[in-house]
Design a protein around this motif. Structure first.
Motif, PDB file in Angstrom:
ATOM      1  N   ILE A   1      -3.532   1.533  -1.798  1.00 40.85           N
ATOM      2  CA  ILE A   1      -4.413   0.747  -2.675  1.00 40.85           C
ATOM      3  C   ILE A   1      -3.601  -0.250  -3.495  1.00 40.85           C
ATOM      4  O   ILE A   1      -4.014  -1.415  -3.666  1.00 40.85           O
ATOM      5  N   ASP A   2      -2.445   0.171  -3.995  1.00 40.82           N
ATOM      6  CA  ASP A   2      -1.581  -0.733  -4.770  1.00 40.82           C
ATOM      7  C   ASP A   2      -1.209  -1.963  -3.944  1.00 40.82           C
ATOM      8  O   ASP A   2      -1.283  -3.110  -4.422  1.00 40.82           O
ATOM      9  N   ILE A   3      -0.801  -1.735  -2.695  1.00 38.14           N
ATOM     10  CA  ILE A   3      -0.389  -2.841  -1.833  1.00 38.14           C
ATOM     11  C   ILE A   3      -1.582  -3.734  -1.500  1.00 38.14           C
ATOM     12  O   ILE A   3      -1.480  -4.973  -1.526  1.00 38.14           O
ATOM     13  N   LEU A   4      -2.721  -3.125  -1.203  1.00 35.68           N
ATOM     14  CA  LEU A   4      -3.907  -3.911  -0.861  1.00 35.68           C
ATOM     15  C   LEU A   4      -4.358  -4.776  -2.034  1.00 35.68           C
ATOM     16  O   LEU A   4      -4.720  -5.956  -1.850  1.00 35.68           O
ATOM     17  N   CYS A   5      -4.352  -4.219  -3.236  1.00 38.56           N
ATOM     18  CA  CYS A   5      -4.754  -4.996  -4.419  1.00 38.56           C
ATOM     19  C   CYS A   5      -3.796  -6.162  -4.644  1.00 38.56           C
ATOM     20  O   CYS A   5      -4.219  -7.278  -4.985  1.00 38.56           O
ATOM     21  N   LYS A   6      -2.512  -5.907  -4.452  1.00 42.26           N
ATOM     22  CA  LYS A   6      -1.511  -6.955  -4.603  1.00 42.26           C
ATOM     23  C   LYS A   6      -1.750  -8.076  -3.594  1.00 42.26           C
ATOM     24  O   LYS A   6      -1.712  -9.265  -3.944  1.00 42.26           O
ATOM     25  N   LYS A   7      -2.006  -7.715  -2.337  1.00 43.17           N
ATOM     26  CA  LYS A   7      -2.245  -8.728  -1.309  1.00 43.17           C
ATOM     27  C   LYS A   7      -3.558  -9.476  -1.561  1.00 43.17           C
ATOM     28  O   LYS A   7      -3.634 -10.692  -1.322  1.00 43.17           O
ATOM     29  N   ALA A   8      -4.571  -8.772  -2.052  1.00 39.02           N
ATOM     30  CA  ALA A   8      -5.843  -9.432  -2.356  1.00 39.02           C
ATOM     31  C   ALA A   8      -5.651 -10.476  -3.448  1.00 39.02           C
ATOM     32  O   ALA A   8      -6.236 -11.571  -3.387  1.00 39.02           O
TER      33      ALA A   8
ATOM     34  N   LYS B   1      -0.724 -12.606   6.397  1.00 38.83           N
ATOM     35  CA  LYS B   1      -0.854 -14.009   5.991  1.00 38.83           C
ATOM     36  C   LYS B   1      -2.300 -14.454   5.788  1.00 38.83           C
ATOM     37  O   LYS B   1      -2.561 -15.406   5.058  1.00 38.83           O
ATOM     38  N   ASP B   2      -3.247 -13.759   6.413  1.00 43.04           N
ATOM     39  CA  ASP B   2      -4.625 -14.240   6.408  1.00 43.04           C
ATOM     40  C   ASP B   2      -5.603 -13.151   5.972  1.00 43.04           C
ATOM     41  O   ASP B   2      -6.312 -13.287   4.977  1.00 43.04           O
ATOM     42  N   TYR B   3      -5.643 -12.041   6.698  1.00 39.27           N
ATOM     43  CA  TYR B   3      -6.594 -10.978   6.367  1.00 39.27           C
ATOM     44  C   TYR B   3      -6.092  -9.618   6.849  1.00 39.27           C
ATOM     45  O   TYR B   3      -5.191  -9.523   7.701  1.00 39.27           O
ATOM     46  N   ILE B   4      -6.697  -8.576   6.299  1.00 41.79           N
ATOM     47  CA  ILE B   4      -6.390  -7.192   6.663  1.00 41.79           C
ATOM     48  C   ILE B   4      -7.707  -6.445   6.807  1.00 41.79           C
ATOM     49  O   ILE B   4      -8.550  -6.494   5.900  1.00 41.79           O
ATOM     50  N   HIS B   5      -7.878  -5.775   7.930  1.00 42.58           N
ATOM     51  CA  HIS B   5      -9.061  -4.948   8.162  1.00 42.58           C
ATOM     52  C   HIS B   5      -8.633  -3.479   8.310  1.00 42.58           C
ATOM     53  O   HIS B   5      -7.739  -3.180   9.093  1.00 42.58           O
TER      54      HIS B   5
ATOM     55  N   ILE C   1      -5.180 -12.872   0.182  1.00 43.74           N
ATOM     56  CA  ILE C   1      -5.439 -12.298   1.504  1.00 43.74           C
ATOM     57  C   ILE C   1      -6.834 -11.656   1.493  1.00 43.74           C
ATOM     58  O   ILE C   1      -7.179 -10.902   0.584  1.00 43.74           O
ATOM     59  N   HIS C   2      -7.637 -11.952   2.512  1.00 42.86           N
ATOM     60  CA  HIS C   2      -8.995 -11.401   2.604  1.00 42.86           C
ATOM     61  C   HIS C   2      -8.904  -9.984   3.178  1.00 42.86           C
ATOM     62  O   HIS C   2      -8.399  -9.789   4.288  1.00 42.86           O
ATOM     63  N   ILE C   3      -9.398  -9.011   2.446  1.00 37.23           N
ATOM     64  CA  ILE C   3      -9.282  -7.614   2.858  1.00 37.23           C
ATOM     65  C   ILE C   3     -10.664  -6.982   2.960  1.00 37.23           C
ATOM     66  O   ILE C   3     -11.468  -7.080   2.027  1.00 37.23           O
ATOM     67  N   ARG C   4     -10.913  -6.338   4.101  1.00 42.18           N
ATOM     68  CA  ARG C   4     -12.155  -5.597   4.333  1.00 42.18           C
ATOM     69  C   ARG C   4     -11.806  -4.141   4.636  1.00 42.18           C
ATOM     70  O   ARG C   4     -10.931  -3.885   5.466  1.00 42.18           O
ATOM     71  N   VAL C   5     -12.517  -3.221   3.997  1.00 42.91           N
ATOM     72  CA  VAL C   5     -12.228  -1.793   4.164  1.00 42.91           C
ATOM     73  C   VAL C   5     -13.525  -1.042   4.464  1.00 42.91           C
ATOM     74  O   VAL C   5     -14.531  -1.229   3.783  1.00 42.91           O
ATOM     75  N   ILE C   6     -13.477  -0.198   5.496  1.00 37.96           N
ATOM     76  CA  ILE C   6     -14.557   0.743   5.794  1.00 37.96           C
ATOM     77  C   ILE C   6     -13.985   2.144   5.666  1.00 37.96           C
ATOM     78  O   ILE C   6     -12.929   2.439   6.241  1.00 37.96           O
ATOM     79  N   TYR C   7     -14.651   3.004   4.917  1.00 38.17           N
ATOM     80  CA  TYR C   7     -14.215   4.406   4.840  1.00 38.17           C
ATOM     81  C   TYR C   7     -15.417   5.304   5.080  1.00 38.17           C
ATOM     82  O   TYR C   7     -16.544   4.968   4.714  1.00 38.17           O
ATOM     83  N   ASP C   8     -15.176   6.425   5.737  1.00 37.60           N
ATOM     84  CA  ASP C   8     -16.278   7.343   6.003  1.00 37.60           C
ATOM     85  C   ASP C   8     -16.657   8.078   4.721  1.00 37.60           C
ATOM     86  O   ASP C   8     -15.803   8.665   4.048  1.00 37.60           O
ATOM     87  N   TYR C   9     -17.938   8.079   4.408  1.00 42.45           N
ATOM     88  CA  TYR C   9     -18.415   8.629   3.140  1.00 42.45           C
ATOM     89  C   TYR C   9     -18.210  10.137   3.061  1.00 42.45           C
ATOM     90  O   TYR C   9     -17.880  10.666   1.996  1.00 42.45           O
ATOM     91  N   VAL C  10     -18.375  10.840   4.191  1.00 40.05           N
ATOM     92  CA  VAL C  10     -18.246  12.297   4.195  1.00 40.05           C
ATOM     93  C   VAL C  10     -16.787  12.723   4.287  1.00 40.05           C
ATOM     94  O   VAL C  10     -16.345  13.651   3.609  1.00 40.05           O
ATOM     95  N   GLY C  11     -16.007  12.057   5.138  1.00 39.53           N
ATOM     96  CA  GLY C  11     -14.626  12.468   5.353  1.00 39.53           C
ATOM     97  C   GLY C  11     -13.687  12.131   4.216  1.00 39.53           C
ATOM     98  O   GLY C  11     -12.678  12.814   4.015  1.00 39.53           O
TER      99      GLY C  11
ATOM    100  N   LYS D   1      -9.589   5.513  13.077  1.00 38.68           N
ATOM    101  CA  LYS D   1      -8.489   5.132  12.178  1.00 38.68           C
ATOM    102  C   LYS D   1      -7.908   3.828  12.718  1.00 38.68           C
ATOM    103  O   LYS D   1      -7.100   3.832  13.645  1.00 38.68           O
ATOM    104  N   ILE D   2      -8.353   2.710  12.142  1.00 40.53           N
ATOM    105  CA  ILE D   2      -7.981   1.387  12.654  1.00 40.53           C
ATOM    106  C   ILE D   2      -7.428   0.529  11.519  1.00 40.53           C
ATOM    107  O   ILE D   2      -7.963   0.531  10.417  1.00 40.53           O
ATOM    108  N   VAL D   3      -6.382  -0.212  11.815  1.00 43.77           N
ATOM    109  CA  VAL D   3      -5.930  -1.292  10.937  1.00 43.77           C
ATOM    110  C   VAL D   3      -5.696  -2.522  11.807  1.00 43.77           C
ATOM    111  O   VAL D   3      -5.119  -2.420  12.893  1.00 43.77           O
ATOM    112  N   ILE D   4      -6.146  -3.681  11.341  1.00 39.98           N
ATOM    113  CA  ILE D   4      -5.935  -4.952  12.043  1.00 39.98           C
ATOM    114  C   ILE D   4      -5.387  -5.948  11.038  1.00 39.98           C
ATOM    115  O   ILE D   4      -5.968  -6.146   9.961  1.00 39.98           O
ATOM    116  N   ILE D   5      -4.271  -6.566  11.372  1.00 42.31           N
ATOM    117  CA  ILE D   5      -3.615  -7.514  10.472  1.00 42.31           C
ATOM    118  C   ILE D   5      -3.530  -8.874  11.167  1.00 42.31           C
ATOM    119  O   ILE D   5      -2.884  -9.007  12.229  1.00 42.31           O
TER     120      ILE D   5
END
Length: 484
Positions: free
Chosen positions: A167-174, A147-151, A178-188, A228-232
């Motif tokens: 990615i499809d779901i995140l783009c749809k929610k954005a 309803k508000d944001y996804i981390h 919905i405010h979405i923030r994503v961190i991904y490891d550059y090497v992994g 590996k974290i998700v917060i909704i």
């Protein structure tokens, strides 16, 4: 002299190599690091000309106190500290809980509260998700309800089938606001530039964790975000061993992949949130405003007590390792450990062996094949040592077991991202959920016993008879254990 150099280029380079190696060895010794790590690096400098210098150049430099980690400012934010203080359980109250259900585990709670100010939280509901197919089915449904944001924060975020679904779901929610923030490891991760731009175009904020570019390669390649974290919406979250990749969804190209993840609803999400915000400020160079929506007030969602333990090279102490060490030493009856990589430091190895010799039932569940030959042989080098202390060791034969779990006395459990190895304890950014609940822990033991059905128990006499070539490989890989 010039003629000698021109006519003996290799010898000249070799001399230069060892002059630099000797200087580097003195520098390593003066750093007063772990003796095993020190010996490993010095040995690589001696026996691997040129290559040894590269190994140390890329992997050996110590940045636990480096200024790039001191830039992390979220813990200095008064609002975050206020929320942490509100959740802390006082010493007197801890004594009451010790009598009710904490028993020996109260020392783990005190350790993390004193070291990291991480509270024991109540009112949580914790669900166990086995393997990627269950995790992503649940995660996608929960993201749809945001309803508000996804981390999100992942070590591996790939642009494959499951990655594109996410990615499809995140783009749809954005696009829904919905405010979405994503961190991904550059090497992994193997996230394509096309998909990253697509997310940015949809309004998603996305940043890589410590991109590896020259000349900063040596400072950044070694220290990775393995979380590996998700917060909704600040009330619901996910943590565990499962990354965003087709490799984690059965059937997968690597065969059968066995993993464990948690879905948590309740106050423990506040601790997950604070760690995400810490990393977000670090990777984005933003001073994000901490609002009440990040730490919403919740009604009790369940009856489970949870504490979040996190560690990384930015901390003064290896918090997760110390929590595991304390838990092992608190055991009275049993210890059940599942890990894909068993390359323990001296503290953990000694704790496990002494626990077994004082009458605690200790069982280790490890992959038979693994997904890294070097880690596999290094792991195997420890098996005889633990077998001689009457620790039961099981090889998982159905496929790759990637779960990172521990159960103590059927009352306390740990599920998260940390392996039982040097890299997780000292180098990577990791996060575990510590569960203080007997009913949950009994479920974890039942899962452990189900996994044993797909295992073969290692017999000490048969293990001693393995070939000389295997033993040499194990001993060689064990030398480089701190580097793996």
């Amino acid at each position: 002299m010039l003629d000698f150099v021109q006519n003996n280029i290799f010898i000249s380079l070799l001399i230069i190599n060892y002059v630099i190696a000797i200087g580097t060895a003195f520098f390593i010794i003066l750093n007063n690091r772990n003796p095993i790590t020190t010996v490993s690096y010095i040995l690589s400098l001696i026996v691997l000309p040129f290559v040894g210098l590269l190994i140390y150049f890329f992997f050996g430099q110590e940045y636990r106190k480096d200024k790039m980690f001191k830039r992390r400012k979220v813990f200095n934010n008064k609002k975050v500290k206020e929320w942490e203080k509100k959740l802390l359980v006082g010493e007197q109250k801890l004594d009451q809980y010790e009598d009710r259900f904490l028993d020996n585990q109260v020392n783990i709670v005190k350790l993390l509260q004193n070291n990291q100010k991480k509270p024991l939280t109540f009112g949580n509901d914790v669900g166990i998700l086995l393997n990627g197919e269950k995790k992503f089915e649940s995660l996608f449904k929960d993201i749809e309800q945001a309803k508000d944001y996804i981390h999100l924060e992942y070590y591996i975020f790939n642009s494959d089938k499951v990655g594109l679904q996410l990615i499809d779901i995140l783009c749809k929610k954005a696009q829904e606001g919905i405010h979405i923030r994503v961190i991904y490891d550059y090497v992994g991760s193997a996230l394509s530039g096309k998909q990253e731009k697509r997310m940015q175009s949809a309004g998603i904020e996305i940043f890589p964790f410590m991109p590896v570019w020259f000349p900063n390669l040596t400072r950044k390649l070694n220290y990775r975000d393995h979380r590996k974290i998700v917060i909704i919406d600040g009330t619901l979250g996910y943590v565990g061993g499962i990354n965003v990749s087709d490799d984690y969804v059965n059937p997968c190209k690597k065969g059968y992949w066995r993993d464990t993840h948690l879905r948590i609803k309740g106050n423990a999400i506040k601790s997950l949130q604070s760690h995400f915000l810490l990393n977000w400020n670090f990777v984005s160079n933003q001073e994000i405003e901490i609002t009440d929506s990040f730490f919403p007030k919740m009604e009790n969602c369940g009856e489970i007590a949870v504490q979040i333990a996190a560690s990384g090279p930015d901390s003064n102490w290896p918090h997760i390792m110390e929590a595991i060490f304390t838990a092992i030493n608190s055991a009275d009856k049993s210890i059940h450990i599942t890990t894909p990589y068993f390359i323990p430091n001296d503290q953990i190895l000694t704790a496990l062996k002494t626990a077994s010799r004082r009458g605690v039932e200790v069982k280790l569940l490890l992959p038979k094949k693994g997904d890294s030959w070097a880690a596999k042989y290094a792991t195997n080098s420890y098996i005889l040592d633990v077998l001689e202390s009457d620790i039961e060791v099981y090889h998982y034969c159905k496929g790759m077991i990637h779960a990172k779990t521990m159960v103590i006395d059927g009352e306390f459990s740990s599920v998260g991202t940390s392996n039982m190895d040097y890299r997780s304890f000292e180098i990577n950014f990791e996060i575990n959920a510590l569960i203080y609940n007997k009913e949950f822990s009994q479920k974890m033991i039942a899962i452990f016993n189900d996994d044993i059905e797909d295992c073969e128990q290692i017999n000490i006499d048969e293990w001693k008879e393995r070939g000389l070539v295997k033993r040499l490989k194990e001993s060689f890989c064990r030398l480089w254990a701190p580097l793996l």
